[in-house]
Write an enzyme that holds these catalytic residues in place. Structure first.
Site, PDB file in Angstrom:
ATOM      1  N   ASP A 327      14.930 -24.550   4.401  1.00 42.65           N
ATOM      2  CA  ASP A 327      13.806 -23.615   4.537  1.00 42.65           C
ATOM      3  C   ASP A 327      13.515 -22.901   3.228  1.00 42.65           C
ATOM      4  O   ASP A 327      14.365 -22.806   2.353  1.00 42.65           O
ATOM      5  CB  ASP A 327      14.128 -22.563   5.611  1.00 42.65           C
ATOM      6  CG  ASP A 327      15.402 -21.788   5.288  1.00 42.65           C
ATOM      7  OD1 ASP A 327      16.382 -22.423   4.865  1.00 42.65           O
ATOM      8  OD2 ASP A 327      15.410 -20.556   5.438  1.00 42.65           O
ATOM      9  N   GLU A 328      12.307 -22.400   3.136  1.00 40.21           N
ATOM     10  CA  GLU A 328      11.901 -21.456   2.096  1.00 40.21           C
ATOM     11  C   GLU A 328      12.374 -21.863   0.705  1.00 40.21           C
ATOM     12  O   GLU A 328      13.090 -21.118   0.040  1.00 40.21           O
ATOM     13  CB  GLU A 328      12.430 -20.048   2.441  1.00 40.21           C
ATOM     14  CG  GLU A 328      11.855 -19.516   3.736  1.00 40.21           C
ATOM     15  CD  GLU A 328      12.375 -18.138   4.114  1.00 40.21           C
ATOM     16  OE1 GLU A 328      11.584 -17.336   4.613  1.00 40.21           O
ATOM     17  OE2 GLU A 328      13.585 -17.878   3.934  1.00 40.21           O
TER      18      GLU A 328
END
Ligand code: ACM
Ligand code: ZN
Length: 756
Positions: A327-328
């Site tokens: 993620d991210e």
């Protein structure tokens, strides 16, 4: 399954008489598939024997150990022989004749004996969890409780889980959690019949797992500058990890480790800066949020490092899945890195998103070669999903839906309502938390992990769901408990119980005893707040304070002098007349003495609004629509609308754009009866509702969909009404309701809205 239970229902109904235990006194959470309560009871004594077979020995030992602290009984656990008594026994067996699926069980309690038949050892274990819940709540105490009769009601339970993935995540990186608490957390998981512990072990702010090949991960990456100049951190040795995995195994909990890549990895880069695009130097991050510095995807050394790390991780965790984060991951370093750009060119990748996909696919292949499956947050869909990857959908359910539609497995973990780092309620007294809107107990209970737009076949790909506990704002085990209890009991019911058995009042009734169990465990659970108090209360001569206990057995105490009520404050027993302006503060006091956070209501004496005269009223309200970049309600006077017109109701105009815009709605509300009117707005993002010049509902600010209310007194006739709204980008919605004399809470209909 049904046949046998129908026969037993008839038999048990026959013996059921007044004064005996009723089904609604039984509190099994999560709610079982089927249950029939009889009239007798089994008494657990120091002479009760637990009869096991090879496959249930572990569960039998667990059960005896679990009974021991509270009862003081040291129960014998043995395999049956011909000489055994047939009475006062708890028999744990595996059976392939019961018609429940994996992890299911059949529990039969009679005055003579308790029989648990599981379709597998996990099923027997869950049958034993049900036995614990049938006993007095004090059985959960860690110290001996004298003078209690340890009785179990006569009952027949048939039970099995709805989903195979029933999980709880814990971030031990933002704040480190001691080993004993990690085990305690696993106990909470097990008592709720959940089976997956997602252990978030690496982050920008700390690396928490010993890796023998890379000692600097624990020398350097496990520590950051503390708030007072000292160092903060910690890690688990491989021996400790093995201890946790074994502890979890005894409780049928699978530990899924998460090793974050390619982002959220600054702690590792602080020790090994050569794995970044820039070469560093880096410090283990002390601020929350997302770092631009990530592993370099063009450097072979990155893959060598991560594969070596995963080799040790795989040795430690028997789990089928390894979570690689995903993620991210900002792409800015990759955009400016010659190695990353070379990789993009050589691999014929379109862009940095495909480079992320290349990264994940490569790790997936590596893990597959070791017999493991990769799971990652929904960003792993970007640039193309690895062939056998499983998606953990956190940015809503969309990632899970996309995965399921393309034939991939997924686990639902949406921010709303499964991020348990969000506040429990919107009381201003809740501890500081991340800025999401509260994920209330009710919201968690109402959640369903299977979105309606999936076909039955696609829905098969939803393995289940789990809650997330990110610990930026959660520094201690007690605070973790406050965030997960009782919300995990609601989630447990979502992932275990049949969808059709959802029953909020019934759940709340059962929860009363669940709170006693948490209390017996000395857990710092969140106590439910009093119901019924509105934030703003306007009255003319007399106002009324009406409250409702949120759970049976609790009392509400309140003050009207603006002070937070203590254990000796006035108990609320019936509606109270309010005659002067005041601030009411109320709290729930639980049977074990624990108090909820306060809730606050302002009472204000008001004069009614006079109506205005409107010549020639015409149906509909005026709207003005504005385009621009808004992160709050603008000063509309200074803006030029992109569009103006008249529309029937207080809704967003048709044809608004996706990104930022603002709207002003203006008209007159025709009121027939004098009286108290409450207005409600639900909006994403902010809105305000005015009657005349008075701000009645303040739902301003940048936020997701949330409801606010406000009350005024209106004389019959026309009243100017204005609603302002802005959207900062993303999802947009506006809904306006009212309630008044002879009007139930509903949308304001077009036939009372006018303009001139
Ligand atoms: C996440 O919350 N970044 C998975
Ligand atoms: Zn690079």
């Amino acid at each position: 399954m049904l046949r046998r239970s129908i026969i037993l229902t008839a038999v048990l109904a026959f013996v059921l008489t007044a004064g005996m235990i009723q089904a609604d006194e039984v509190s099994i959470i999560p709610k079982p598939v089927e249950m029939t309560v009889g009239g007798g009871e089994f008494e657990l004594t120091e002479n009760t024997k637990i009869l096991v077979e090879d496959a249930t020995q572990q569960v039998g030992d667990y059960l005896a150990e679990t009974f021991e602290p509270a009862t003081g009984f040291d129960l014998t656990v043995k395999k049956p022989g011909w000489f055994e008594s047939k009475k006062n026994i708890i028999e744990l067996t595996i059976s392939d004749e019961i018609s429940v699926g994996d992890e299911g069980y059949h529990l039969d309690v009679t005055p003579e004996k308790i029989t648990v038949q599981g379709s597998d050892p996990a099923g027997v274990f869950y049958g034993c969890q049900t036995i614990l819940q049938l006993l007095p709540a004090q059985v959960y105490s860690r110290t001996e409780v004298k003078g209690t009769e340890w009785t179990v009601p006569e009952i027949l339970v048939l039970d099995e889980p709805r989903f195979e993935w029933r999980g709880m995540h814990l971030d031990v990186c933002r704040h480190f959690m001691p080993l004993d608490f990690v085990k305690q957390y696993i106990d909470y998981i097990a008592m709720h019949k959940m089976n997956t512990f997602h252990w978030h072990l690496t982050e920008d702010q700390g690396w928490r797992i010993e890796i023998e090949q890379y000692p600097k991960l624990t020398e350097i990456s496990a520590w950051r500058k503390g708030p007072n100049g000292g160092k903060y951190g910690g890690y688990y040795t491989q021996d400790q990890i093995r201890e946790v995995v074994e502890y979890a195994k005894q409780r049928f909990v699978t530990v899924v480790p998460e090793i974050e890549m390619p982002g959220h990895s600054v702690a590792a880069l602080a020790a090994y800066p050569e794995l970044s695009c820039t070469g560093g130097p880096f410090e283990v991050r002390t601020e929350w949020g997302v770092s631009r510095d990530v592993y370099c995807a063009g450097n072979e050394k990155t893959f060598e490092f991560l594969q070596n790390v995963l080799d040790e991780v795989i040795e430690l965790f028997p789990s089928e899945y390894v979570h690689i984060g995903g993620d991210e991951c900002p792409k800015v370093r990759w955009q400016n890195c010659p190695k990353c750009q070379k990789r993009i060119a050589e691999e014929n990748l379109e862009d940095e998103h495909e480079l992320q996909s290349y990264f994940i696919k490569r790790m997936e292949k590596y893990l597959a070669g070791k017999g493991k499956r990769l799971i990652g947050w929904d960003e792993i869909l970007e640039g193309g999903l690895a062939p056998n990857a499983t998606v953990m959908s956190w940015r809503g359910m969309g990632g899970g839906i996309a995965a399921a539609k393309s034939g991939h497995d997924c686990v639902m973990a949406p921010v709303s309502p499964t991020y348990f780092d969000a506040r429990n309620s919107d009381s201003e007294y809740e501890p500081a938390a991340i800025g999401y809107t509260p994920n209330t107990l009710g919201k968690v209970y109402a959640y369903d992990p299977v979105p309606q737009q999936l076909t039955d076949e696609q829905a098969e790909h939803i393995l289940g769901s789990q809650a997330q506990v990110w610990t930026e704002y959660i520094e201690t085990p007690e605070h973790v408990e406050y965030m997960v209890l009782p919300r995990m009991s609601a989630l447990a019911e979502v992932v275990w119980s049949p969808k059709k058995s959802k029953d909020w009042p019934g759940y709340q009734q059962r929860l009363a005893k669940q709170y006693l169990r948490y209390g017996a465990m000395n857990a710092n659970y969140w106590a439910p707040i009093p119901k019924g108090l509105q934030e703003k209360n306007a009255f003319m001569q007399n106002g009324q304070l009406r409250l409702e206990e949120p759970v049976e057995g609790a009392v509400i105490r309140y003050t009207t002098n603006g002070k937070v009520p203590k254990a000796d404050a006035q108990v609320y027993t019936e509606p109270v007349e309010i005659t002067e302006d005041c601030t009411v503060i109320a709290r729930t006091f639980m049977p074990d003495g624990k108090a909820s956070v306060p809730v606050v209501g302002e009472y204000k004496k008001v004069t009614p609004h006079e109506s205005v005269s409107v010549k020639n009223p015409k149906r509909g309200v005026k709207f003005s629509y504005y385009e621009g970049n808004f992160d709050k309600l603008p000063d509309f006077e200074k803006l030029e609308p992109a569009k103006k017109g008249v529309q029937p109701g207080l809704t967003l105009p048709d044809d608004v754009r996706e990104n930022s815009f603002a709207v002003k709605l203006q008209g007159f509300l025709k009121v027939r009866f004098f009286g108290e009117y409450t207005f409600y707005t639900t909006s994403d993002d902010g809105s305000k509702l005015y009657i005349g010049d008075q701000l009645v509902v303040d739902n301003g600010g940048l936020h997701g969909s949330q409801e606010k209310a406000g009350t005024v007194f209106l004389k019959p006739g026309y009243h100017p009404i204005t609603v302002t709204y802005f959207e900062a980008g993303g999802a947009h919605s506006l809904d306006v309701k009212w309630q008044g004399p002879v009007i139930k809470k509903r949308n304001i209909p077009a036939n009372v809205l006018f303009h001139k």
